[in-house]
Scaffold this active site. Structure first.
Site, PDB file in Angstrom:
ATOM      1  CE  LYS A 268      -3.336   2.625   2.850  1.00 49.30           C
ATOM      2  NZ  LYS A 268      -4.210   2.648   4.036  1.00 49.30           N
ATOM      3  CG  ASP A 273      -5.554   7.980   4.594  1.00 50.10           C
ATOM      4  OD1 ASP A 273      -6.445   8.644   4.031  1.00 50.10           O
ATOM      5  OD2 ASP A 273      -5.771   6.953   5.267  1.00 50.10           O
ATOM      6  CE  LYS A 280      -6.648   8.750   8.018  1.00 45.91           C
ATOM      7  NZ  LYS A 280      -7.373   7.713   8.754  1.00 45.91           N
ATOM      8  CG  ASP A 350     -10.003   7.661   6.618  1.00 49.08           C
ATOM      9  OD1 ASP A 350      -8.915   7.586   5.989  1.00 49.08           O
ATOM     10  OD2 ASP A 350     -10.070   7.859   7.841  1.00 49.08           O
ATOM     11  CD  GLU A 352      -6.759   5.366   2.410  1.00 54.28           C
ATOM     12  OE1 GLU A 352      -7.752   5.489   3.144  1.00 54.28           O
ATOM     13  OE2 GLU A 352      -5.629   5.077   2.837  1.00 54.28           O
ATOM     14  NE  ARG A 354     -11.163  -1.010   3.562  1.00 50.94           N
ATOM     15  CZ  ARG A 354     -11.766  -1.231   4.725  1.00 50.94           C
ATOM     16  NH1 ARG A 354     -12.899  -1.900   4.789  1.00 50.94           N
ATOM     17  NH2 ARG A 354     -11.210  -0.793   5.842  1.00 50.94           N
TER      18      ARG A 354
END
Ligand code: BES
Ligand code: MN
Ligand code: ZN
Length: 496
Positions: A268, A273, A280, A350, A352, A354
């Site tokens: 990943k 993020d 977040k 969030d 993301e 996967r």
């Protein structure tokens, strides 16, 4: 750091510092005993006087020890001799290196690799010691204008084996340890670099640079237009809110014959993020620069495999994106078609990781893999379940899970398995698409893996959730380099 392997008596070593063990309570190790014998009982006298008990964490630096050629002798407390297990051994080695680094010694001969540990041979002890030494001296200061310089930095560490007979094995283990340590350093450096430097394009450039230096490595980088052609709607839905274009980076190492199916590592690579529109909270958001630690561990592992020229085929697949909120970002409820054809309702932007991994996992089919292992800082739930000590492991093939668990035990970079039972799958039901990208509050690590498992049906697959283990927070914030050590042990075991 330079490393070296030697055998021979401590009193004969011409070096800045000889390091030997003292056990609880007040017992000398064989190497300490040898020094005691040539020094007219210098050590036993000190110990009788109460200067050193031999407890774990204790150390004592001695100068001008009679009968010694070495400038210094460093006594390291090791606790009860019979109770030294893997973890204690690692701590003892780390203590010895840290203590040594304050003494002004430029080099040393370290006898602690002769400690006996249940079930561990000399190769294991040296492989570990080299990694621990590099690990404990690591600093990330490339972005500080004034670097903290050690007064007289340690340059060379010699570890010992009991007799000449063990030298060749010891040297092989040292080389393995050094390659793994270099891989870990690469992983930590990439991970620690902030997101304004370490972008998807930066990661792609790093891969290309690595391939330029090594002929056994080929790198390809897919651009967004290429990914669009392949139908990677899920991956692209994550990068669409960012000005940084997504990259799909592939590193192919060929160390074995063509017919040998490769181990595929999928990492990943979310270079930052923010959560996207499902933004977040601000607290500790800086740490989301570490959301590419899976990708960084694939870099580190492949670099170590290349350095050792291992007889295996390994492919690294890195989906690299930045997850940002903006006018072009995904809205909750948006539905995308993945490369597999399956449709996904994005209920939370969030979740993301996967979304990029599923397309990378489908893409991995083209390498006809022996196994696919993905590595990802995937869920906060994993940090709640396992804390910072164990990586979460989920797999659709139990023998693969067992291999990874035992590689973790052996390397000291441990994982713990969680269930991937069918019962959990229904949490991903969506009224509008083939699946939702979240499965509710319960068992968040399991449902994230359930999501991925739907794209990995064609081969043996395992998922490592490193959300708790890839970096540490707080005053000593920084990347750990995990799980490079676990992956390297797994790959070694495949070549045996
Ligand atoms: N990168 C995070 C997971 C994470 C969070 C790792 C904190 C380490 C520390 C991931 O993309 C994420 O945001 N996951 C969500 C999933 C949820 C929305 C289902 C999470 O864990 O909260
Ligand atoms: Mn996220
Ligand atoms: Zn994430």
């Amino acid at each position: 750091m330079d490393f070296n392997i030697k055998s021979g008596n401590p009193e004969k070593q011409r070096t800045a510092c000889v390091i030997v063990a003292v056990f609880e309570s007040r017992r000398l190790s064989p190497a300490a005993k040898a020094i005691d014998d040539v020094s007219d009982k210098h050590l036993s006298n000190l110990i009788r006087r109460g200067d050193m008990e031999g407890n774990k964490g204790q150390y004592l630096l001695l100068h001008n020890v009679p009968g010694m050629i070495a400038d210094r002798v460093l006594l390291i407390g090791c606790g009860k001799e019979r109770e030294i297990d893997d973890l204690t051994y690692r701590k003892i080695i780390a203590n010895s290196i840290r203590a040594l680094n304050t003494t002004g010694s430029l080099e040393c001969v370290n006898y602690l690799t002769e400690l006996s540990i249940k079930g561990r041979d000399h190769s294991w002890k040296i492989r570990q010691a080299v990694q621990i030494a590099e690990h404990s001296l690591y600093q990330f200061d490339e972005l500080k204008s004034k670097k903290k310089k050690d007064r007289r930095p340690l340059r060379k560490i010699t570890f010992t084996v009991p007799t000449r007979k063990e030298l060749p094995q010891g040297e092989a283990a040292m080389n393995e340890g050094r390659a793994i340590a270099n891989g870990i350093k690469l992983t930590r450096d990439l991970a620690n670099r902030p997101s304004n430097i370490c972008t998807p394009a930066y990661l792609a450039k790093q891969a290309q640079d690595l391939a330029k230096k090594n002929r056994s490595l080929t790198v390809t980088v897919l651009e967004e237009a290429d990914m669009k052609k392949l139908g990677m709607g899920s991956l692209l839905s994550v990068s669409q809110g960012s000005v940084e274009p997504a990259k799909l980076i592939t590193l192919e190492y060929k160390g074995s014959k063509k017919s040998q199916k490769p181990i595929v590592l999928v990492g990943k690579g979310v270079t930052f993020d923010t959560g996207g529109i499902s933004l977040k909270p601000g607290q500790a958001m800086d740490e989301m620069k570490y959301d590419m630690c899976g990708a960084a561990s694939v870099f580190g592992t492949i670099a170590a495999v290349v350095e050792l020229g291992l007889p295996v085929n390994v492919v690294g697949v890195i989906p690299a994106v930045e997850n940002m909120p903006s006018g072009t970002a995904t809205n909750p409820g948006d539905i995308f078609t993945s490369m597999s054809g399956k449709t996904i309702e994005v209920l939370n932007t969030d979740a993301e990781g996967r979304l990029i991994l599923c397309d990378a996992i489908t893409y991995s089919e083209r390498f006809n893999p022996e196994v696919v292992i993905d590595i990802a800082t995937l869920t906060g739930a994993c940090v709640i379940a396992l804390g910072k000590h164990a990586t979460g492991l989920l797999s659709n093939h139990n023998p693969l899970a067992r291999d990874l668990l035992s590689a973790g035990e052996e390397s000291g970079d441990r994982a713990w398995q969680l269930p991937l039972w069918d019962e959990y799958q229904e949490q991903l039901n969506s009224p509008f698409a083939d699946m939702a990208n979240i499965g509710g509050r319960e068992a968040g690590t399991v449902t994230a893996a359930c999501f991925l498992s739907r794209f990995a049906e064609k081969y043996h697959w395992a998922h490592l959730d490193i959300a708790g283990t890839a970096w540490i927070s707080g005053a000593n914030k920084g990347a750990t380099g995990r799980p490079v050590s676990l992956l390297m042990q797994y790959i070694f075991n495949q070549t045996k």
